[in-house]
Design a protein around this motif. Sequence first.
Motif, PDB file in Angstrom:
ATOM      1  N   SER A  10     -25.523 -22.690  28.086  1.00 31.55           N
ATOM      2  CA  SER A  10     -24.637 -23.369  29.039  1.00 31.55           C
ATOM      3  C   SER A  10     -25.234 -24.773  29.290  1.00 31.55           C
ATOM      4  O   SER A  10     -24.694 -25.798  29.473  1.00 31.55           O
ATOM      5  CB  SER A  10     -24.581 -22.662  30.318  1.00 31.55           C
ATOM      6  N   LYS A  11     -26.844 -24.882  29.423  1.00 38.04           N
ATOM      7  CA  LYS A  11     -27.430 -26.096  29.675  1.00 38.04           C
ATOM      8  C   LYS A  11     -27.199 -26.938  28.379  1.00 38.04           C
ATOM      9  O   LYS A  11     -26.814 -28.453  28.422  1.00 38.04           O
ATOM     10  CB  LYS A  11     -28.832 -25.895  29.873  1.00 38.04           C
ATOM     11  N   LEU A  15     -14.090 -28.762  21.218  1.00 34.34           N
ATOM     12  CA  LEU A  15     -12.948 -28.132  21.012  1.00 34.34           C
ATOM     13  C   LEU A  15     -12.995 -26.312  20.961  1.00 34.34           C
ATOM     14  O   LEU A  15     -11.910 -25.764  21.388  1.00 34.34           O
ATOM     15  CB  LEU A  15     -12.094 -28.604  19.753  1.00 34.34           C
ATOM     16  N   ASN A  16     -14.082 -25.973  20.450  1.00 25.75           N
ATOM     17  CA  ASN A  16     -14.262 -24.380  20.335  1.00 25.75           C
ATOM     18  C   ASN A  16     -15.488 -24.096  20.269  1.00 25.75           C
ATOM     19  O   ASN A  16     -16.502 -24.772  19.570  1.00 25.75           O
ATOM     20  CB  ASN A  16     -13.554 -24.117  18.860  1.00 25.75           C
ATOM     21  N   VAL A  17     -15.948 -23.012  20.787  1.00 25.30           N
ATOM     22  CA  VAL A  17     -17.276 -22.491  20.860  1.00 25.30           C
ATOM     23  C   VAL A  17     -16.924 -20.939  20.499  1.00 25.30           C
ATOM     24  O   VAL A  17     -16.176 -19.998  21.181  1.00 25.30           O
ATOM     25  CB  VAL A  17     -17.902 -22.567  22.296  1.00 25.30           C
ATOM     26  N   SER A  44     -25.063 -30.212  28.611  1.00 30.79           N
ATOM     27  CA  SER A  44     -25.456 -31.726  28.192  1.00 30.79           C
ATOM     28  C   SER A  44     -24.651 -32.392  27.301  1.00 30.79           C
ATOM     29  O   SER A  44     -24.600 -33.786  27.175  1.00 30.79           O
ATOM     30  CB  SER A  44     -27.114 -31.385  27.623  1.00 30.79           C
ATOM     31  N   LEU A  45     -24.227 -31.753  26.197  1.00 33.76           N
ATOM     32  CA  LEU A  45     -23.335 -32.160  25.081  1.00 33.76           C
ATOM     33  C   LEU A  45     -22.003 -32.944  25.597  1.00 33.76           C
ATOM     34  O   LEU A  45     -21.664 -34.111  25.312  1.00 33.76           O
ATOM     35  CB  LEU A  45     -23.064 -31.336  24.112  1.00 33.76           C
ATOM     36  N   ILE A  46     -21.636 -32.135  26.709  1.00 35.14           N
ATOM     37  CA  ILE A  46     -20.259 -32.686  27.182  1.00 35.14           C
ATOM     38  C   ILE A  46     -20.622 -33.826  28.127  1.00 35.14           C
ATOM     39  O   ILE A  46     -19.828 -34.675  28.183  1.00 35.14           O
ATOM     40  CB  ILE A  46     -19.706 -31.725  28.094  1.00 35.14           C
ATOM     41  N   THR A  47     -21.704 -33.641  29.002  1.00 31.77           N
ATOM     42  CA  THR A  47     -22.076 -34.902  29.820  1.00 31.77           C
ATOM     43  C   THR A  47     -22.196 -35.996  28.904  1.00 31.77           C
ATOM     44  O   THR A  47     -22.046 -37.207  29.197  1.00 31.77           O
ATOM     45  CB  THR A  47     -23.370 -34.581  30.643  1.00 31.77           C
ATOM     46  N   GLY A  48     -22.727 -36.002  27.751  1.00 22.90           N
ATOM     47  CA  GLY A  48     -23.136 -36.947  26.753  1.00 22.90           C
ATOM     48  C   GLY A  48     -21.851 -37.761  25.925  1.00 22.90           C
ATOM     49  O   GLY A  48     -22.070 -38.557  25.307  1.00 22.90           O
ATOM     50  N   GLY A  49     -20.758 -36.988  26.260  1.00 16.47           N
ATOM     51  CA  GLY A  49     -19.460 -37.512  25.807  1.00 16.47           C
ATOM     52  C   GLY A  49     -18.813 -36.608  24.683  1.00 16.47           C
ATOM     53  O   GLY A  49     -17.890 -37.235  24.042  1.00 16.47           O
TER      54      GLY A  49
END
Length: 50
Positions: free
Chosen positions: A2-3, A16-18, A7-12
């Motif tokens: 989750s970290k 779309l899928n995991v 972090s990737l989401i916070t970085g922009g």
Amino acid sequence: MSKIINSLITGGLQILNVEEDRTIPWKSAPRMVEVEGGFAWPEAERDLVP
């Protein structure tokens, strides 16, 4: 996990899928065995490894 994802989401990054799978394309440990689709833990251990 989750970290890293957060972090990737916070970085922009737009995720779309995991997906999770029981195999990976490389042998990351000596005990891993080759199976269809890559490498996995031995059958008796697969349910023990997240």
